[in-house]
Design a protein around this motif. Structure first.
Motif, PDB file in Angstrom:
ATOM      1  N   ARG A 350       0.837  -1.204   0.000  1.00 17.80           N
ATOM      2  CA  ARG A 350       0.000   0.000   0.000  1.00 17.80           C
ATOM      3  C   ARG A 350       0.876   1.259   0.000  1.00 17.80           C
ATOM      4  O   ARG A 350       0.646   2.201  -0.759  1.00 17.80           O
ATOM      5  N   GLU A 351       1.912   1.239   0.829  1.00 17.10           N
ATOM      6  CA  GLU A 351       2.791   2.409   0.915  1.00 17.10           C
ATOM      7  C   GLU A 351       3.552   2.635  -0.395  1.00 17.10           C
ATOM      8  O   GLU A 351       3.725   3.779  -0.832  1.00 17.10           O
ATOM      9  N   LEU A 352       4.011   1.544  -1.017  1.00 16.07           N
ATOM     10  CA  LEU A 352       4.759   1.695  -2.273  1.00 16.07           C
ATOM     11  C   LEU A 352       3.843   2.229  -3.369  1.00 16.07           C
ATOM     12  O   LEU A 352       4.231   3.115  -4.145  1.00 16.07           O
ATOM     13  N   ALA A 353       2.613   1.715  -3.402  1.00 17.46           N
ATOM     14  CA  ALA A 353       1.658   2.184  -4.417  1.00 17.46           C
ATOM     15  C   ALA A 353       1.395   3.675  -4.213  1.00 17.46           C
ATOM     16  O   ALA A 353       1.368   4.459  -5.179  1.00 17.46           O
ATOM     17  N   GLN A 354       1.218   4.077  -2.955  1.00 15.38           N
ATOM     18  CA  GLN A 354       0.936   5.491  -2.691  1.00 15.38           C
ATOM     19  C   GLN A 354       2.151   6.371  -3.011  1.00 15.38           C
ATOM     20  O   GLN A 354       2.012   7.482  -3.518  1.00 15.38           O
ATOM     21  N   THR A 355       3.336   5.837  -2.721  1.00 15.85           N
ATOM     22  CA  THR A 355       4.570   6.585  -3.037  1.00 15.85           C
ATOM     23  C   THR A 355       4.627   6.883  -4.531  1.00 15.85           C
ATOM     24  O   THR A 355       4.875   8.022  -4.956  1.00 15.85           O
ATOM     25  N   LEU A 356       4.403   5.854  -5.338  1.00 12.70           N
ATOM     26  CA  LEU A 356       4.487   6.043  -6.789  1.00 12.70           C
ATOM     27  C   LEU A 356       3.390   6.981  -7.283  1.00 12.70           C
ATOM     28  O   LEU A 356       3.629   7.843  -8.138  1.00 12.70           O
ATOM     29  N   LEU A 357       2.196   6.805  -6.725  1.00 10.89           N
ATOM     30  CA  LEU A 357       1.073   7.643  -7.142  1.00 10.89           C
ATOM     31  C   LEU A 357       1.365   9.117  -6.849  1.00 10.89           C
ATOM     32  O   LEU A 357       1.212   9.985  -7.709  1.00 10.89           O
ATOM     33  N   LEU A 358       1.823   9.389  -5.619  1.00  9.22           N
ATOM     34  CA  LEU A 358       2.095  10.777  -5.222  1.00  9.22           C
ATOM     35  C   LEU A 358       3.330  11.333  -5.934  1.00  9.22           C
ATOM     36  O   LEU A 358       3.473  12.538  -6.102  1.00  9.22           O
ATOM     37  N   ALA A 359       4.241  10.448  -6.339  1.00  7.31           N
ATOM     38  CA  ALA A 359       5.450  10.904  -7.033  1.00  7.31           C
ATOM     39  C   ALA A 359       5.197  11.074  -8.534  1.00  7.31           C
ATOM     40  O   ALA A 359       6.050  11.590  -9.253  1.00  7.31           O
ATOM     41  N   GLY A 360       4.036  10.588  -8.992  1.00  5.22           N
ATOM     42  CA  GLY A 360       3.734  10.684 -10.419  1.00  5.22           C
ATOM     43  C   GLY A 360       4.534   9.691 -11.252  1.00  5.22           C
ATOM     44  O   GLY A 360       4.801   9.931 -12.433  1.00  5.22           O
ATOM     45  N   CYS A 361       4.909   8.586 -10.641  1.00  4.88           N
ATOM     46  CA  CYS A 361       5.706   7.564 -11.347  1.00  4.88           C
ATOM     47  C   CYS A 361       4.797   6.389 -11.698  1.00  4.88           C
ATOM     48  O   CYS A 361       4.190   5.789 -10.817  1.00  4.88           O
ATOM     49  N   PRO A 362       4.676   6.042 -12.978  1.00  7.09           N
ATOM     50  CA  PRO A 362       3.683   5.041 -13.371  1.00  7.09           C
ATOM     51  C   PRO A 362       3.979   3.614 -12.943  1.00  7.09           C
ATOM     52  O   PRO A 362       3.056   2.827 -12.747  1.00  7.09           O
ATOM     53  N   SER A 363       5.247   3.253 -12.793  1.00  2.65           N
ATOM     54  CA  SER A 363       5.535   1.850 -12.448  1.00  2.65           C
ATOM     55  C   SER A 363       6.898   1.741 -11.779  1.00  2.65           C
ATOM     56  O   SER A 363       7.762   2.607 -11.942  1.00  2.65           O
ATOM     57  N   VAL A 364       7.078   0.636 -11.015  1.00  4.80           N
ATOM     58  CA  VAL A 364       8.368   0.452 -10.350  1.00  4.80           C
ATOM     59  C   VAL A 364       9.500   0.334 -11.375  1.00  4.80           C
ATOM     60  O   VAL A 364      10.641   0.716 -11.094  1.00  4.80           O
ATOM     61  N   GLY A 365       9.166  -0.154 -12.559  1.00  3.80           N
ATOM     62  CA  GLY A 365      10.180  -0.268 -13.611  1.00  3.80           C
ATOM     63  C   GLY A 365      10.684   1.082 -14.103  1.00  3.80           C
ATOM     64  O   GLY A 365      11.755   1.166 -14.706  1.00  3.80           O
ATOM     65  N   ASP A 366       9.911   2.141 -13.841  1.00  6.29           N
ATOM     66  CA  ASP A 366      10.333   3.484 -14.270  1.00  6.29           C
ATOM     67  C   ASP A 366      11.243   4.176 -13.263  1.00  6.29           C
ATOM     68  O   ASP A 366      11.778   5.254 -13.553  1.00  6.29           O
TER      69      ASP A 366
END
Ligand SMILES: Cc1cc2nc3c(=O)[nH]c(=O)nc-3n(C[C@H](O)[C@H](O)[C@H](O)COP(=O)(O)O)c2cc1C
Length: 384
Positions: A350-366
């Motif tokens: 949940r935290e990782l998903a929120q981190t990416l969402l708030l950072a504007g990063c579409p995927s962990v691969g990016d």
């Protein structure tokens, strides 16, 4: 305590402290000497700041990744840890099942306290095995055969344990390192163990007995002593082991290169959670040089100090393929068994998903260097 009450890793630690006798809690929580490297692992994440990007939408980020050819639903694996049955009767089977249900890998330690053929069926395709071989090559051979027979395809060799680190909490608790509870220290440990009747009951029900004449069944753990691998042993293991080979416990770029040259498929940048050489470099600080040295040849995994989704994102931005967690899932296990491990993984997801969402990063691969910056004003306050 209900596993659902665990909202984050710090909660899991707090609940674990309440559930376990101090000797077991300290075994998990402690590290070598003054525990500086353990703390440095954690605080190194504060040296890196995220640089979020705005106005790029708000789509659910993609957390899936691939590690050594296996697709994972999130880039967080469970690191190999010893004595997991002392934390909860669900033990290594519960850990493996929680990881597999979450769509990720767990690594079974040689000294977890459960045999590989008992654990492997709980997590088909998602269980790796971590090898200690105090008996040298001759001791390793039959163990490797058992691991292969159980259907495990990835072997992790831990190279940072030529001797056990100086775990002073264990000494202070009167349990010699490696951890051992036996007739000599039972009287001293008695009061703190009796202060956790729920744990005593759970252990008794799961068949672990405390007898005055013997150490706790299955936990005398002489095998936890040193495992002095050398690079020629790694080359030998490469010949013996047909599956993927991972070398765990390097911080020097030259060691990562040595592992790659011997045919390793991946390395884990790890200092054993600060439990071996205190004063050694924090793993996050060691990561960039390892990635620069071998990142195009082998996969680079990372562990040490991951407590939040933001930490996962920072390690990935510095070039790790995925991370492992140790203490966080052990705390979850102690607090709530398999469900507690599941809850810790869910909180990090949940935290990782929120981190990416708030950072504007579409995927962990990016995630790459463009998402981070050194924290603080590098070279003093900028001119305005
Ligand atoms: C209680 C405990 C037992 C461990 N036992 C092992 C082990 O048997 N084999 C191994 O390779 N690493 C072992 N480790 C190290 C972990 O695999 C991992 O490198 C470390 O816990 C990562 O740091 P973290 O706890 O800050 O996440 C152990 C760590 C802990 C906390």
């Amino acid at each position: 305590m209900r596993a659902k009450q665990i909202t984050n890793v710090a909660d899991a630690r707090r609940f674990a402290r309440r559930a376990l006798p101090r000797v077991v809690f300290d075994y998990i929580d402690g590290a070598a000497d003054d525990e500086r490297t353990m703390h440095a692992n954690e605080s190194a994440f504060d040296d890196v700041a995220l640089v979020p990007r705005m106005a790029v939408g708000g789509e659910t980020p993609d957390l899936t990744t691939s590690v050594l050819g296996t697709s994972l639903s999130l880039p967080v694996l469970l690191a190999p840890c010893g004595l997991v049955r002392l934390m909860h009767p669900d033990g290594a089977v519960g850990v493996a099942r929680a990881a597999a249900h979450a769509g990720t890998v767990s690594v079974l330690s040689t000294v977890a306290g459960s045999p590989v053929d008992e654990v492997a069926p709980a997590a088909p395709g998602l269980l790796w095995f971590q090898l200690y071989a105090p008996g040298g090559r001759r001791g390793a051979e039959p163990l490797l055969a058992k691991v292969a027979e159980a259907g495990v395809e990835v072997l992790v060799v831990t190279v940072d344990t030529p001797a056990l680190g100086n775990r002073e909490r264990d000494r202070r608790n009167g349990v010699a390192s490696p951890l051992r509870i036996d007739a000599r220290n039972a009287a001293r440990l008695g009061p703190q163990i009796l202060a956790r009747p729920g744990w005593v009951y759970a252990m008794a029900r799961s068949g672990i007995r405390f007898s005055p004449a013997h150490s706790v069944d299955g936990f005398s753990m002489l095998s936890m002593a040193s495992s002095p691998f050398r690079w020629d042993d790694i080359a030998w293991l490469r010949e013996q082991w047909p599956g993927k080979l991972v070398v765990k416990g390097v911080v020097a770029a030259a060691d990562a290169a040595a592992a790659a040259e011997r045919g390793a498929d991946a390395v884990v940048v790890s200092n054993h959670g600060g439990r071996q050489l205190d004063g050694s470099v924090a793993t996050l600080h060691a990561l960039p040089a390892v990635v620069a040295a071998v990142g195009t040849r082998v996969e680079v995994l990372f562990d040490g100090g991951i407590r939040r989704g933001t930490h996962v994102a920072k390690a990935l931005a510095l070039g790790a393929t995925a991370v492992m967690i140790g203490r966080p899932y052990l705390w979850g296990l102690a607090a709530g068994g398999e469900a507690g491990v599941a809850q810790v993984l869910a909180s990090l997801r949940r935290e990782l998903a929120q981190t990416l969402l708030l950072a504007g990063c579409p995927s962990v691969g990016d995630l790459d260097r463009s998402w981070i910056t050194p924290a603080g004003f590098v070279g003093g306050l900028p001119e305005t």
